[in-house]
Design an enzyme around this catalytic site. Structure first.
Site, PDB file in Angstrom:
ATOM      1  N   ASP A 183       0.857  -1.186   0.000  1.00  0.00           N
ATOM      2  CA  ASP A 183       0.000   0.000   0.000  1.00  0.00           C
ATOM      3  C   ASP A 183       0.891   1.233   0.000  1.00  0.00           C
ATOM      4  O   ASP A 183       2.049   1.171   0.425  1.00  0.00           O
ATOM      5  CB  ASP A 183      -0.917  -0.001   1.238  1.00  0.00           C
ATOM      6  N   GLU A 220     -14.252 -10.264  -7.372  1.00  0.00           N
ATOM      7  CA  GLU A 220     -14.663 -10.757  -6.043  1.00  0.00           C
ATOM      8  C   GLU A 220     -16.131 -10.421  -5.817  1.00  0.00           C
ATOM      9  O   GLU A 220     -16.664  -9.508  -6.437  1.00  0.00           O
ATOM     10  CB  GLU A 220     -13.774 -10.175  -4.948  1.00  0.00           C
ATOM     11  N   LEU A 226     -17.402 -10.217  -2.457  1.00  0.00           N
ATOM     12  CA  LEU A 226     -17.523 -10.117  -1.002  1.00  0.00           C
ATOM     13  C   LEU A 226     -18.365  -8.920  -0.581  1.00  0.00           C
ATOM     14  O   LEU A 226     -18.313  -7.868  -1.201  1.00  0.00           O
ATOM     15  CB  LEU A 226     -16.140 -10.079  -0.343  1.00  0.00           C
ATOM     16  N   LYS A 246     -19.057  -9.810 -13.097  1.00  0.00           N
ATOM     17  CA  LYS A 246     -19.044  -8.961 -11.898  1.00  0.00           C
ATOM     18  C   LYS A 246     -20.096  -7.841 -11.989  1.00  0.00           C
ATOM     19  O   LYS A 246     -20.920  -7.659 -11.094  1.00  0.00           O
ATOM     20  CB  LYS A 246     -17.639  -8.374 -11.717  1.00  0.00           C
ATOM     21  N   LEU A 270     -34.680  -9.002  -1.027  1.00  0.00           N
ATOM     22  CA  LEU A 270     -36.045  -8.516  -1.220  1.00  0.00           C
ATOM     23  C   LEU A 270     -36.470  -7.657  -0.031  1.00  0.00           C
ATOM     24  O   LEU A 270     -37.646  -7.527   0.247  1.00  0.00           O
ATOM     25  CB  LEU A 270     -37.011  -9.687  -1.394  1.00  0.00           C
ATOM     26  N   ALA A 278     -37.255  -4.363   1.416  1.00  0.00           N
ATOM     27  CA  ALA A 278     -37.528  -2.984   1.003  1.00  0.00           C
ATOM     28  C   ALA A 278     -36.932  -2.024   2.029  1.00  0.00           C
ATOM     29  O   ALA A 278     -36.812  -2.359   3.209  1.00  0.00           O
ATOM     30  CB  ALA A 278     -39.030  -2.775   0.892  1.00  0.00           C
ATOM     31  N   GLY A 296     -26.798   1.469  -0.741  1.00  0.00           N
ATOM     32  CA  GLY A 296     -25.619   2.343  -0.700  1.00  0.00           C
ATOM     33  C   GLY A 296     -24.387   1.464  -0.780  1.00  0.00           C
ATOM     34  O   GLY A 296     -24.452   0.357  -1.311  1.00  0.00           O
ATOM     35  N   CYS A 306     -20.200  -0.546  -3.817  1.00  0.00           N
ATOM     36  CA  CYS A 306     -20.313  -1.268  -5.092  1.00  0.00           C
ATOM     37  C   CYS A 306     -21.564  -0.940  -5.901  1.00  0.00           C
ATOM     38  O   CYS A 306     -21.452  -0.493  -7.041  1.00  0.00           O
ATOM     39  CB  CYS A 306     -20.276  -2.773  -4.831  1.00  0.00           C
ATOM     40  N   LYS A 330     -25.171   0.157   5.831  1.00  0.00           N
ATOM     41  CA  LYS A 330     -25.779  -1.102   6.280  1.00  0.00           C
ATOM     42  C   LYS A 330     -25.131  -1.462   7.612  1.00  0.00           C
ATOM     43  O   LYS A 330     -24.102  -0.871   7.967  1.00  0.00           O
ATOM     44  CB  LYS A 330     -25.575  -2.202   5.235  1.00  0.00           C
TER      45      LYS A 330
HETATM   46  C1  UDX Z   1     -22.298  -5.739  -2.392  1.00  0.00           C
HETATM   47  C2  UDX Z   1     -22.488  -7.154  -2.961  1.00  0.00           C
HETATM   48  O1  UDX Z   1     -23.394  -7.892  -2.130  1.00  0.00           O
HETATM   49  C3  UDX Z   1     -21.153  -7.865  -3.088  1.00  0.00           C
HETATM   50  O2  UDX Z   1     -21.349  -9.131  -3.704  1.00  0.00           O
HETATM   51  C4  UDX Z   1     -20.223  -7.017  -3.933  1.00  0.00           C
HETATM   52  O3  UDX Z   1     -18.963  -7.622  -4.058  1.00  0.00           O
HETATM   53  C5  UDX Z   1     -20.077  -5.631  -3.319  1.00  0.00           C
HETATM   54  O4  UDX Z   1     -21.368  -5.030  -3.180  1.00  0.00           O
HETATM   55  P1  UDX Z   1     -22.025  -4.645   0.015  1.00  0.00           P
HETATM   56  O5  UDX Z   1     -22.100  -3.340  -0.689  1.00  0.00           O
HETATM   57  O6  UDX Z   1     -20.976  -4.850   1.029  1.00  0.00           O
HETATM   58  O7  UDX Z   1     -21.862  -5.839  -1.054  1.00  0.00           O
HETATM   59  O8  UDX Z   1     -23.412  -4.881   0.786  1.00  0.00           O
HETATM   60  P2  UDX Z   1     -24.804  -5.586   0.562  1.00  0.00           P
HETATM   61  O9  UDX Z   1     -25.083  -6.397   1.755  1.00  0.00           O
HETATM   62  O10 UDX Z   1     -24.895  -6.259  -0.745  1.00  0.00           O
HETATM   63  O11 UDX Z   1     -25.800  -4.333   0.599  1.00  0.00           O
HETATM   64  C6  UDX Z   1     -25.704  -3.252  -0.314  1.00  0.00           C
HETATM   65  C7  UDX Z   1     -26.802  -2.260  -0.075  1.00  0.00           C
HETATM   66  O12 UDX Z   1     -28.064  -2.808  -0.455  1.00  0.00           O
HETATM   67  C8  UDX Z   1     -26.978  -1.819   1.384  1.00  0.00           C
HETATM   68  O13 UDX Z   1     -27.205  -0.422   1.441  1.00  0.00           O
HETATM   69  C9  UDX Z   1     -28.200  -2.586   1.860  1.00  0.00           C
HETATM   70  O14 UDX Z   1     -28.878  -1.909   2.886  1.00  0.00           O
HETATM   71  C10 UDX Z   1     -29.005  -2.643   0.591  1.00  0.00           C
HETATM   72  N1  UDX Z   1     -29.960  -3.779   0.561  1.00  0.00           N
HETATM   73  C11 UDX Z   1     -29.504  -5.059   0.512  1.00  0.00           C
HETATM   74  C12 UDX Z   1     -31.326  -3.517   0.566  1.00  0.00           C
HETATM   75  O15 UDX Z   1     -31.756  -2.362   0.599  1.00  0.00           O
HETATM   76  N2  UDX Z   1     -32.188  -4.591   0.533  1.00  0.00           N
HETATM   77  C13 UDX Z   1     -31.775  -5.879   0.480  1.00  0.00           C
HETATM   78  O16 UDX Z   1     -32.621  -6.768   0.430  1.00  0.00           O
HETATM   79  C14 UDX Z   1     -30.385  -6.113   0.482  1.00  0.00           C
END
Ligand code: UDX
Length: 439
Positions: free
Chosen positions: A33, A152, A154, A205, A251, A253, A258, A261, A321
């Protein structure tokens, strides 16, 4: 198992977790890094990011893990170099490849033997090929690299588990030799491979992330309609999710997606479609729905207060989240300026994301140490994150502590029935409002 000498460029969520998990599986890993402070911190076995199980694995595998800012010496004799640096959003929505190219340049100047360069960062289709050409035309020592696309999947908060127990390992390669090396690198993980060409791997991806974002925007639109026609989104989502073709995940709501990704990857694919003169109508809609959804609670709040001027506003949860301190594209950041601009007195509680929030709003918000302190004398309460401390709290506190118990729950943390006999107004997403509060 064959042990490889692996170097990982970038120690964010993707790079650090990948490096540590590869060490856990027996490889020798050096994490590179540019930030010396971060490197010194990691050398002590400490993780600069809040990620469950990461520090334990850093300590457990410290004999096989090294951290350095000396990119030149790290890349020099590597067998495999993983690139896990960020590809943030540019103003026009496209992915910024600046950091990927910086690493590529360093690799081209340092390597002294042929090696595999694995691109883990989310990049536009065609990037692996371009980076390969870039490195190979700039190498000093008559050596060659081959680029492999290995996206990835994750999620933050469960990144270690998602890496060690991934549902698939996607590998986009050009040659059988690269495929063989990648299979050996991931051999000990025991996870199913999807072996394909590099363009398809890059697309997998974006297509996966954008599909999930679309699923969320879809359920949010259905929730919005449920509110209008008097249906209940929790039951609707359950009824839909039991169909295995739909599935019950993603699913929930709420106030939209946010994080690091979904927002950027939907915009990047939309940009790419436009670039090739192809309109991705579904992705466009997902983005638009999400933008509106993020400020949905503010719109609901305006039913009760035309302005927030002088009001005591309680905020529970700031992160995008639960189980993360990451604030990138958190819906709370769309709502907070509206509240503050109106002149609200905001008290907020998020034990994990507080320190990052303070970097944006050092003095404008009063940061509390408990739910009780936050709710005391509040005129309205916003719930932006479904942290366990919210879901498990005593709901009588709203009535007991707030001046006016108006609760706006953006993550459907509670069953509406729980408020049946409480003197509160409880608004959530896609469900009937409970209004037992007599003004
Ligand atoms: C996501 C993908 O899940 C992961 O595979 C990818 O590599 C990176 O982006 P992440 O952003 O860490 O991961 O969180 P995730 O748990 O997917 O939630 C993303 C956003 O969607 C959050 O703001 C969460 O609150 C929202 N969300 C998720 C919903 O509003 N409803 C859902 O049912 C699921």
């Amino acid at each position: 198992m064959k042990q490889y000498n692996i170097v990982v460029a970038g120690t964010g969520y993707v790079g650090l977790v990948t490096g540590v998990c590869l060490a856990e599986k027996g490889h020798k890993v050096t994490c590179v890094d540019v930030n010396q402070e971060k490197i010194d911190y990691m050398k002590k076995g400490k993780s600069p990011i809040y990620e469950k199980g990461l520090e334990e694995l850093m300590m457990k595998n410290k004999a096989r893990l090294d951290y350095t800012t000396d990119a030149y010496n790290a890349y020099k004799n590597a067998d495999v170099i993983f690139i896990g640096v960020g590809t943030p959003e540019k103003k026009d929505g496209s992915a910024n490849l600046k950091y990927v190219y910086e690493v590529a340049k360093e690799i081209s100047q340092s390597i002294q033997k042929d090696c595999i360069v694995v691109l883990k960062s989310t990049v536009p289709i065609g990037t692996n090929k371009k980076i390969e050409k870039f490195i190979n035309s700039n190498t000093k020592n008559n050596v060659k690299v081959e680029l492999v696309s290995n996206p990835e999947f994750l999620s933050q908060g469960t990144a270690v588990r998602d890496t060690l127990h991934a549902q698939r390992i996607v590998i986009g390669v050009k040659s059988k030799n690269a495929e063989k090396i990648m299979r050996e690198v991931y051999d000990a993980f025991g996870i199913e491979y999807v072996i394909t060409d590099r363009e398809s791997a890059e697309m997998i991806k974006y297509a996966s992330n954008d599909f999930l974002a679309l699923k969320i925007s879809y359920i949010n639109e259905i929730a919005n309609l449920c509110e209008i026609v008097g249906a209940n989104i929790t039951d609707v989502a359950k009824g839909m999710g039991l169909d295995s073709r739909i599935g019950n995940k993603f699913l929930n709501a709420g106030i939209g997606y946010g994080g690091s990704c979904f927002p950027k990857d939907t915009k990047a694919l939309n940009w790419l479609g436009n670039y090739y003169d192809y309109e991705l109508k579904t992705i466009k809609a997902a983005i638009e729905v999400n933008e509106n959804q993020k400020i949905k609670l503010i719109k609901k709040a305006r039913k009760y207060y035309e302005t927030f001027e002088g009001l005591n506003v309680a905020v529970l949860g700031l992160a995008f989240k639960p189980n993360t301190d990451d604030l990138r594209d958190a819906p709370s950041l769309d709502c907070m300026p509206i509240l503050l601009d109106d002149g609200a007195k905001v008290k907020a509680y998020d034990p994990v994301a507080e320190s990052n929030y303070k970097k944006i709003y050092p003095t404008e918000i009063e940061y509390c140490k408990s739910v009780e302190d936050t709710l005391k004398d509040a005129d309205i309460c916003f719930i932006f994150t479904e942290w366990d401390f919210v879901k498990n709290m005593d709901i009588d506190l709203f009535e007991k502590l707030m001046k006016k118990p108006i609760i706006l729950d953006g993550r459907n943390c509670f069953d509406t029935n729980e408020f049946k006999n409480k003197k509160v107004i409880y608004e959530s997403i896609g469900r009937k409002c409970v209004n037992n509060y007599i003004k």
